[in-house]
Motif scaffolding. Structure first.
Motif, PDB file in Angstrom:
ATOM      1  N   LYS A  39      72.893 -28.038  15.767  1.00 47.31           N
ATOM      2  CA  LYS A  39      73.018 -28.817  16.995  1.00 47.31           C
ATOM      3  C   LYS A  39      72.571 -30.261  16.780  1.00 47.31           C
ATOM      4  O   LYS A  39      71.840 -30.559  15.838  1.00 47.31           O
ATOM      5  CB  LYS A  39      72.169 -28.204  18.111  1.00 47.31           C
ATOM      6  N   VAL A  40      73.012 -31.139  17.704  1.00 44.16           N
ATOM      7  CA  VAL A  40      72.491 -32.503  17.705  1.00 44.16           C
ATOM      8  C   VAL A  40      71.025 -32.446  18.103  1.00 44.16           C
ATOM      9  O   VAL A  40      70.531 -31.435  18.604  1.00 44.16           O
ATOM     10  CB  VAL A  40      73.269 -33.403  18.690  1.00 44.16           C
ATOM     11  N   GLU A  71      78.557 -44.988  19.573  1.00 46.81           N
ATOM     12  CA  GLU A  71      78.147 -45.433  20.901  1.00 46.81           C
ATOM     13  C   GLU A  71      77.443 -44.319  21.673  1.00 46.81           C
ATOM     14  O   GLU A  71      76.471 -44.574  22.413  1.00 46.81           O
ATOM     15  CB  GLU A  71      79.388 -45.900  21.682  1.00 46.81           C
ATOM     16  N   LEU A  72      77.892 -43.079  21.492  1.00 42.74           N
ATOM     17  CA  LEU A  72      77.383 -41.970  22.296  1.00 42.74           C
ATOM     18  C   LEU A  72      76.208 -41.229  21.672  1.00 42.74           C
ATOM     19  O   LEU A  72      75.474 -40.537  22.380  1.00 42.74           O
ATOM     20  CB  LEU A  72      78.516 -40.969  22.564  1.00 42.74           C
ATOM     21  N   PHE A  73      75.997 -41.372  20.345  1.00 46.71           N
ATOM     22  CA  PHE A  73      74.967 -40.581  19.664  1.00 46.71           C
ATOM     23  C   PHE A  73      74.043 -41.492  18.866  1.00 46.71           C
ATOM     24  O   PHE A  73      74.409 -42.612  18.500  1.00 46.71           O
ATOM     25  CB  PHE A  73      75.621 -39.550  18.731  1.00 46.71           C
ATOM     26  N   ASN A  74      72.838 -40.990  18.606  1.00 50.90           N
ATOM     27  CA  ASN A  74      71.941 -41.762  17.746  1.00 50.90           C
ATOM     28  C   ASN A  74      72.492 -41.777  16.322  1.00 50.90           C
ATOM     29  O   ASN A  74      73.401 -41.007  15.989  1.00 50.90           O
ATOM     30  CB  ASN A  74      70.502 -41.237  17.808  1.00 50.90           C
ATOM     31  N   VAL A  75      71.952 -42.617  15.480  1.00 51.07           N
ATOM     32  CA  VAL A  75      72.541 -42.872  14.157  1.00 51.07           C
ATOM     33  C   VAL A  75      72.594 -41.609  13.310  1.00 51.07           C
ATOM     34  O   VAL A  75      73.620 -41.308  12.676  1.00 51.07           O
ATOM     35  CB  VAL A  75      71.750 -43.972  13.415  1.00 51.07           C
ATOM     36  N   THR A  80      76.045 -37.427  10.965  1.00 54.88           N
ATOM     37  CA  THR A  80      76.324 -36.008  10.731  1.00 54.88           C
ATOM     38  C   THR A  80      77.675 -35.620  11.310  1.00 54.88           C
ATOM     39  O   THR A  80      78.446 -34.892  10.676  1.00 54.88           O
ATOM     40  CB  THR A  80      75.219 -35.135  11.368  1.00 54.88           C
ATOM     41  N   ILE A  81      77.970 -36.103  12.502  1.00 50.53           N
ATOM     42  CA  ILE A  81      79.255 -35.793  13.139  1.00 50.53           C
ATOM     43  C   ILE A  81      80.413 -36.340  12.308  1.00 50.53           C
ATOM     44  O   ILE A  81      81.396 -35.629  12.040  1.00 50.53           O
ATOM     45  CB  ILE A  81      79.296 -36.380  14.568  1.00 50.53           C
TER      46      ILE A  81
END
Length: 434
Positions: A39-40, A71-75, A80-81
């Motif tokens: 998971k994130v 833009e939507l997730f931390n670095v 990882t994505i």
């Protein structure tokens, strides 16, 4: 731990494999293979959000919208994505058991998963796993602390409280067992026996470690015999039976090896040496090497003719983590693609990964990300029927093994038309062993 308690741990071994991304909630569901819990991160930015993975693609594609992801997730999560492989043909998202190569839960992989999550990958570490292992032994002192109404005295001597140190070292029966096994223990200056025992095992030779483990097992075995069957034997007999059991087990293992070796050509003794292909054909040896710390892997292919003469070689490094099956399968796929580019028509592709050869020759459908690599290999093989796949022992694949460790920049490849210096000795040895 009972089955009911274990179910919550085992449930965390399942994850989604991304297909079209429509069923997976990106901020909540387990779908990232590179994350321990898939998971994130549990981040305040993600609270109340429910976008699907498909919303992170460019419209009408299965390609990541890089700007949107950052833009939507931390670095860390964004990296990882973006490193997560996505199938480019239309398939639905699917849930798989992520702890085995065949994506199907079984008791063995379930146990190993639970063990790694609760005890650790290795009991002989100082991360707490060693103590967890010992503290799970049901000695009567532990049972009392857990509220189980049992007598607290040692079942072997009925003199002292049964705790770990007493069972294995202080009890009269335990002392006699160590003496009978010819091991002299001076515990007078030992204050933390479990740390002392761990250090003893770590600093002992393999043979000595086996001896220590056998003594401990023998003491515990006969302690249980006394508890459950009211049986007991003299200490010298207990040790004799313990060492005989270990001897018979090791002997049985040795006897099984030649039997299993003879059952399939994959394990035949002839596969220990490299053999040239039939005249007019080529042989391509393939290997892969995974580097978990740098999250990269390399694959290498070496082509030789029926005289054992070097024709060409290729090594490449790829910038993403991979399982052994993935890396080896990609190595075979690169070899097949290279063969097609060269225009070669007949030959043998050899790998020392039996798991990979079985996957490519079998009919099984793989649901994890490696499935697309396996399918693409099968498709290429059908288009060049003059080439066959074969398994060999590592000893016969040493040229490819050495090549895959050739220094190579990430996301780059090297093609050799003459053998690099580190392969010369192995190639010459192969020719002289024909």
């Amino acid at each position: 731990m009972g089955l009911w308690q274990a179910k919550d741990v085992l449930a965390t071994g399942y994850r989604w494999v991304v297909g079209d991304g429509k069923k997976i909630i990106a901020t909540k569901d387990p779908w990232l293979s590179r994350k321990r819990d898939f998971k994130v991160e549990n981040h305040w930015r993600y609270e109340g959000r429910s976008e699907t993975v498909s919303s992170l693609f460019y419209p009408g594609t299965n390609i990541w919208d890089v700007d949107k992801v950052y833009e939507l997730f931390n670095v860390d999560d964004a990296n990882t994505i973006l490193a997560t492989f996505v199938l480019q043909h239309l398939v639905e998202d699917r849930i798989v058991w992520a702890m085995s190569n065949d994506e199907i839960y079984n008791v063995k992989t379930g146990y190993h998963f639970w063990h790694n999550r609760n005890i650790g990958d290795s009991i002989c570490t100082r991360s707490g796993g060693w103590n967890k292992l010992w503290n799970n032994l049901p000695v009567r002192n532990h049972l009392r602390h857990r509220g189980i109404p049992v007598t607290i005295l040692c079942p072997l001597c009925n003199v002292d409280v049964e705790h770990l140190l007493h069972v294995f070292f202080d009890c009269t029966f335990a002392k006699e067992c160590w003496h009978a096994a010819g091991v002299s223990l001076d515990m007078s200056q030992v204050f933390f026996a479990l740390d002392w025992l761990l250090n003893k095992i770590e600093t002992s030779s393999y043979v000595e470690s086996i001896k220590l483990a056998t003594i401990l097992w023998g003491i515990w075995f006969w302690r249980n015999k006394k508890v459950w069957e009211d049986r007991i034997v003299p200490a010298n007999t207990a040790m004799e039976l313990a060492f005989n059991t270990i001897h018979k087990w090791r002997k049985a293992r040795k006897q099984e090896e030649p039997a299993s070796t003879n059952r399939s050509n994959a394990d035949s003794l002839s596969n220990r040496k490299w053999r040239p292909p039939p005249q007019g054909m080529l042989k391509v040896n393939v290997d892969a090497s995974v580097f978990p710390r740098s999250e990269t892997f390399s694959v290498g292919n070496v082509v030789r003719d029926h005289n054992g003469m070097f024709i060409a070689a290729k090594v490449m490094s790829l910038p993403r983590p991979a399982t052994i099956l993935e890396a080896e399968s990609i190595g075979v796929r690169e070899a097949l693609s290279w063969i097609m580019q060269r225009g070669d028509e007949q030959g043998i592709i050899e790998s020392d990964s039996l798991l990979t050869i079985r996957a490519l020759q079998g009919k099984k459908k793989y649901l994890l990300e490696v499935g697309h690599v396996v399918d693409s290999c099968k498709s290429i093989i059908q288009s060049i029927p003059g080439f066959v796949l074969s398994y060999v022992r590592k000893q016969a694949n040493k040229v490819a093994h050495d090549l895959v460790r050739y220094p190579c920049s990430v996301n780059c490849s090297h093609v050799f038309t003459s053998p690099p210096s580190q392969l010369l000795e192995t190639i010459m040895n192969n020719c002289s062993n024909e």
